[in-house]
Motif scaffolding. Structure first.
Motif, PDB file in Angstrom:
ATOM      1  N   GLN A  80      46.189  39.033  46.835  1.00 30.30           N
ATOM      2  CA  GLN A  80      45.288  37.792  47.296  1.00 30.30           C
ATOM      3  C   GLN A  80      46.142  36.483  47.184  1.00 30.30           C
ATOM      4  O   GLN A  80      45.671  35.499  47.458  1.00 30.30           O
ATOM      5  N   LEU A  81      47.306  36.601  46.743  1.00 30.49           N
ATOM      6  CA  LEU A  81      48.069  35.629  46.647  1.00 30.49           C
ATOM      7  C   LEU A  81      49.046  35.239  48.096  1.00 30.49           C
ATOM      8  O   LEU A  81      49.647  34.609  48.222  1.00 30.49           O
ATOM      9  N   ALA A  82      48.644  36.278  49.118  1.00 26.82           N
ATOM     10  CA  ALA A  82      49.362  36.250  50.359  1.00 26.82           C
ATOM     11  C   ALA A  82      48.961  34.874  50.980  1.00 26.82           C
ATOM     12  O   ALA A  82      47.790  34.519  50.917  1.00 26.82           O
ATOM     13  N   GLY A  83      49.879  34.375  51.623  1.00 27.86           N
ATOM     14  CA  GLY A  83      49.843  32.785  51.991  1.00 27.86           C
ATOM     15  C   GLY A  83      50.005  31.702  51.264  1.00 27.86           C
ATOM     16  O   GLY A  83      49.993  30.551  51.689  1.00 27.86           O
ATOM     17  N   LEU A  84      50.365  32.070  49.806  1.00 35.32           N
ATOM     18  CA  LEU A  84      50.450  31.053  48.995  1.00 35.32           C
ATOM     19  C   LEU A  84      51.740  30.203  49.372  1.00 35.32           C
ATOM     20  O   LEU A  84      51.484  28.869  49.196  1.00 35.32           O
ATOM     21  N   PRO A  85      52.873  30.630  49.788  1.00 37.38           N
ATOM     22  CA  PRO A  85      54.091  29.574  50.119  1.00 37.38           C
ATOM     23  C   PRO A  85      53.606  28.837  51.269  1.00 37.38           C
ATOM     24  O   PRO A  85      54.093  27.693  51.387  1.00 37.38           O
ATOM     25  N   LEU A  86      52.821  29.359  52.033  1.00 38.94           N
ATOM     26  CA  LEU A  86      52.469  28.487  53.203  1.00 38.94           C
ATOM     27  C   LEU A  86      51.385  27.368  52.820  1.00 38.94           C
ATOM     28  O   LEU A  86      51.656  26.132  53.268  1.00 38.94           O
ATOM     29  N   ALA A  87      50.622  27.549  51.923  1.00 36.19           N
ATOM     30  CA  ALA A  87      49.702  26.592  51.442  1.00 36.19           C
ATOM     31  C   ALA A  87      50.461  25.417  50.373  1.00 36.19           C
ATOM     32  O   ALA A  87      50.045  24.386  50.706  1.00 36.19           O
ATOM     33  N   VAL A  88      51.522  25.949  50.014  1.00 36.63           N
ATOM     34  CA  VAL A  88      52.338  25.047  49.255  1.00 36.63           C
ATOM     35  C   VAL A  88      53.249  24.114  50.210  1.00 36.63           C
ATOM     36  O   VAL A  88      53.121  22.753  50.027  1.00 36.63           O
ATOM     37  N   GLY A  89      53.417  24.753  51.310  1.00 37.34           N
ATOM     38  CA  GLY A  89      54.227  23.818  52.450  1.00 37.34           C
ATOM     39  C   GLY A  89      53.062  22.816  52.933  1.00 37.34           C
ATOM     40  O   GLY A  89      53.454  21.591  53.173  1.00 37.34           O
ATOM     41  N   VAL A  90      51.860  23.317  52.966  1.00 39.37           N
ATOM     42  CA  VAL A  90      50.803  22.372  53.428  1.00 39.37           C
ATOM     43  C   VAL A  90      50.819  21.048  52.581  1.00 39.37           C
ATOM     44  O   VAL A  90      50.637  19.906  52.854  1.00 39.37           O
ATOM     45  N   ALA A  91      50.787  21.279  51.087  1.00 37.59           N
ATOM     46  CA  ALA A  91      50.641  20.396  50.083  1.00 37.59           C
ATOM     47  C   ALA A  91      51.746  19.527  50.032  1.00 37.59           C
ATOM     48  O   ALA A  91      51.569  18.144  49.959  1.00 37.59           O
ATOM     49  N   LEU A  92      53.162  20.060  50.271  1.00 33.54           N
ATOM     50  CA  LEU A  92      54.061  19.167  50.457  1.00 33.54           C
ATOM     51  C   LEU A  92      54.077  18.080  51.574  1.00 33.54           C
ATOM     52  O   LEU A  92      54.477  16.853  51.581  1.00 33.54           O
ATOM     53  N   ALA A  93      53.792  18.910  52.586  1.00 32.48           N
ATOM     54  CA  ALA A  93      53.820  18.049  53.932  1.00 32.48           C
ATOM     55  C   ALA A  93      52.762  16.751  53.633  1.00 32.48           C
ATOM     56  O   ALA A  93      53.174  15.775  54.341  1.00 32.48           O
ATOM     57  N   GLU A  94      51.508  17.130  53.583  1.00 33.05           N
ATOM     58  CA  GLU A  94      50.492  16.270  53.501  1.00 33.05           C
ATOM     59  C   GLU A  94      50.859  15.114  52.494  1.00 33.05           C
ATOM     60  O   GLU A  94      50.922  13.751  52.751  1.00 33.05           O
ATOM     61  N   ALA A  95      51.814  15.390  51.134  1.00 34.10           N
ATOM     62  CA  ALA A  95      52.227  14.298  50.283  1.00 34.10           C
ATOM     63  C   ALA A  95      53.158  13.673  50.752  1.00 34.10           C
ATOM     64  O   ALA A  95      53.067  12.170  50.785  1.00 34.10           O
ATOM     65  N   LEU A  96      54.029  13.968  51.774  1.00 34.56           N
ATOM     66  CA  LEU A  96      55.119  13.350  52.132  1.00 34.56           C
ATOM     67  C   LEU A  96      54.645  12.346  53.464  1.00 34.56           C
ATOM     68  O   LEU A  96      55.054  11.143  53.525  1.00 34.56           O
ATOM     69  N   ALA A  97      53.847  13.016  54.077  1.00 34.62           N
ATOM     70  CA  ALA A  97      52.966  12.263  55.116  1.00 34.62           C
ATOM     71  C   ALA A  97      52.484  10.942  54.534  1.00 34.62           C
ATOM     72  O   ALA A  97      52.636   9.553  55.114  1.00 34.62           O
ATOM     73  N   ALA A  98      51.772  11.193  53.239  1.00 31.84           N
ATOM     74  CA  ALA A  98      51.088   9.864  52.775  1.00 31.84           C
ATOM     75  C   ALA A  98      52.225   8.918  52.377  1.00 31.84           C
ATOM     76  O   ALA A  98      51.958   7.845  51.906  1.00 31.84           O
ATOM     77  N   CYS A  99      53.489   9.377  51.980  1.00 28.59           N
ATOM     78  CA  CYS A  99      54.645   8.757  51.568  1.00 28.59           C
ATOM     79  C   CYS A  99      55.409   7.804  52.859  1.00 28.59           C
ATOM     80  O   CYS A  99      56.338   7.434  52.808  1.00 28.59           O
ATOM     81  N   GLY A 100      54.926   8.335  54.046  1.00 23.73           N
ATOM     82  CA  GLY A 100      55.730   7.675  55.375  1.00 23.73           C
ATOM     83  C   GLY A 100      56.318   8.336  55.789  1.00 23.73           C
ATOM     84  O   GLY A 100      57.133   8.167  56.783  1.00 23.73           O
ATOM     85  N   VAL A 101      56.704   9.653  55.421  1.00 27.73           N
ATOM     86  CA  VAL A 101      57.674  10.774  56.164  1.00 27.73           C
ATOM     87  C   VAL A 101      56.986  12.029  56.685  1.00 27.73           C
ATOM     88  O   VAL A 101      56.120  12.792  56.030  1.00 27.73           O
ATOM     89  N   GLN A 102      57.129  12.177  58.074  1.00 25.23           N
ATOM     90  CA  GLN A 102      56.225  13.168  58.570  1.00 25.23           C
ATOM     91  C   GLN A 102      57.258  14.431  58.886  1.00 25.23           C
ATOM     92  O   GLN A 102      58.464  14.221  58.937  1.00 25.23           O
ATOM     93  N   VAL A 103      56.969  15.495  58.447  1.00 26.91           N
ATOM     94  CA  VAL A 103      57.503  16.834  58.543  1.00 26.91           C
ATOM     95  C   VAL A 103      56.662  17.999  59.359  1.00 26.91           C
ATOM     96  O   VAL A 103      55.445  17.765  59.446  1.00 26.91           O
ATOM     97  N   GLN A 104      57.404  18.987  59.476  1.00 23.70           N
ATOM     98  CA  GLN A 104      56.741  20.215  59.992  1.00 23.70           C
ATOM     99  C   GLN A 104      57.161  21.332  59.294  1.00 23.70           C
ATOM    100  O   GLN A 104      58.069  21.154  58.519  1.00 23.70           O
ATOM    101  N   LEU A 105      56.211  22.353  59.439  1.00 23.02           N
ATOM    102  CA  LEU A 105      56.424  23.663  58.865  1.00 23.02           C
ATOM    103  C   LEU A 105      57.100  24.824  59.667  1.00 23.02           C
ATOM    104  O   LEU A 105      56.513  24.928  60.800  1.00 23.02           O
ATOM    105  N   LYS A 106      58.010  25.565  59.077  1.00 24.29           N
ATOM    106  CA  LYS A 106      58.604  26.908  59.683  1.00 24.29           C
ATOM    107  C   LYS A 106      58.015  28.008  58.680  1.00 24.29           C
ATOM    108  O   LYS A 106      58.402  27.985  57.648  1.00 24.29           O
ATOM    109  N   TRP A 107      57.588  28.875  59.482  1.00 21.32           N
ATOM    110  CA  TRP A 107      57.185  30.198  58.847  1.00 21.32           C
ATOM    111  C   TRP A 107      58.259  30.787  58.178  1.00 21.32           C
ATOM    112  O   TRP A 107      59.311  31.093  58.992  1.00 21.32           O
ATOM    113  N   PRO A 108      58.386  31.429  56.947  1.00 21.32           N
ATOM    114  CA  PRO A 108      57.199  31.380  56.208  1.00 21.32           C
ATOM    115  C   PRO A 108      57.179  30.379  55.060  1.00 21.32           C
ATOM    116  O   PRO A 108      56.197  30.136  54.372  1.00 21.32           O
TER     117      PRO A 108
END
Length: 255
Positions: A80-108
């Motif tokens: 049930q931890l499948a997808g956890l690395p991707l969720a972590v990527g979302v968390a980091l990307a959203e935090a950086l966006a709030a700091c003014g840096v836009q990033v994108q995610l590459k699977w996985p």
């Protein structure tokens, strides 16, 4: 970096530790997992033997990157931890966006800035005594990229000079706060709570890609995002298929 300041500013109940240098923060927390009392963040000012996915090394220069690991216990079966690395990527990307840096995610497990890798995530797990699983979430993020280090890496690598100018404690606190919220949400709802958010950040949506394993091409097709389990959706000549996370690399076919 100041552990107490980071913990206070994050607003979390995570224990924060900072060391000047270590081999691998992931390896350190894996070794300590049986004795951990709760969620623990270990930050290294310099990491001399950082590890990436599939046994790769993570190279960094002192002061030019963030290298840290977060130990978080889940009362969930491993599958049930499948997808956890991707969720972590979302968390980091959203935090950086709030700091003014836009990033994108590459699977996985990669974050891209201007098409080049800015950060990577490595998650390792260990069974917890008394039940449950410790997930050790390792993150390496480039802030500055010296020319000599990029030459050692052997490919174009992104940097984020704006983040390098930020107060390190404030930046780390923002990342920790976003990670803690994400992991609590993942515990309740699994990756389905993040799939749409990940797809909005997908770097290669609609691009022709190849799925490689040890250099061999397994599939080719158009990247169509991920499903609620965190599997890559690939539109091939024979129809849509799903690709599981693992030792599989994604490369644009143009490359």
């Amino acid at each position: 970096m100041n552990a107490a300041a980071i913990g206070l500013a994050s607003g979390t109940q995570v224990a924060v530790e900072v060391v000047a240098e270590t081999g691998s923060t992931n390896a350190d927390l894996l070794a300590r997992a049986p004795a951990l009392a709760g969620p623990t963040l270990l930050i290294a000012e310099h990491q001399s033997a950082g590890r990436g996915r599939a046994g790769r090394s993570w190279l960094s220069a002192p002061g030019d990157s963030l290298t840290f690991s977060l130990a978080w216990k889940f009362d969930l079966p491993l599958q049930q931890l499948a997808g956890l690395p991707l969720a972590v990527g979302v968390a980091l990307a959203e935090a950086l966006a709030a700091c003014g840096v836009q990033v994108q995610l590459k699977w996985p497990n990669d974050m891209l800035k201007d098409g080049s890798k800015l950060a990577g995530v490595l998650i390792e797990t260990q069974a917890a005594s008394g039940g449950g699983i410790w997930a050790i979430i390792g993150v390496g993020m480039n802030l500055r990229m010296p020319d000599d280090l990029e030459q050692r890496i052997g490919r174009s690598v992104a940097a984020a000079p704006w983040l390098a100018q930020m107060d390190r404690d404030a930046l780390m606190a923002a990342l920790l706060a976003s990670l803690a919220r994400t992991l609590a949400e993942f515990r309740q709802s699994r990756f389905r709570a993040f799939s749409a958010r990940w797809n909005r950040l997908h770097a290669w949506q609609g691009r022709l890609v190849s799925i490689l394993d040890n250099g061999a091409v397994l599939h080719e097709g158009t990247a169509a995002g991920v499903d609620d389990e965190g599997r890559l959706l690939l539109d091939c000549a024979e129809g849509r298929i799903t690709v599981l996370a693992g030792d599989v690399s994604l490369r644009t076919r143009e490359a």
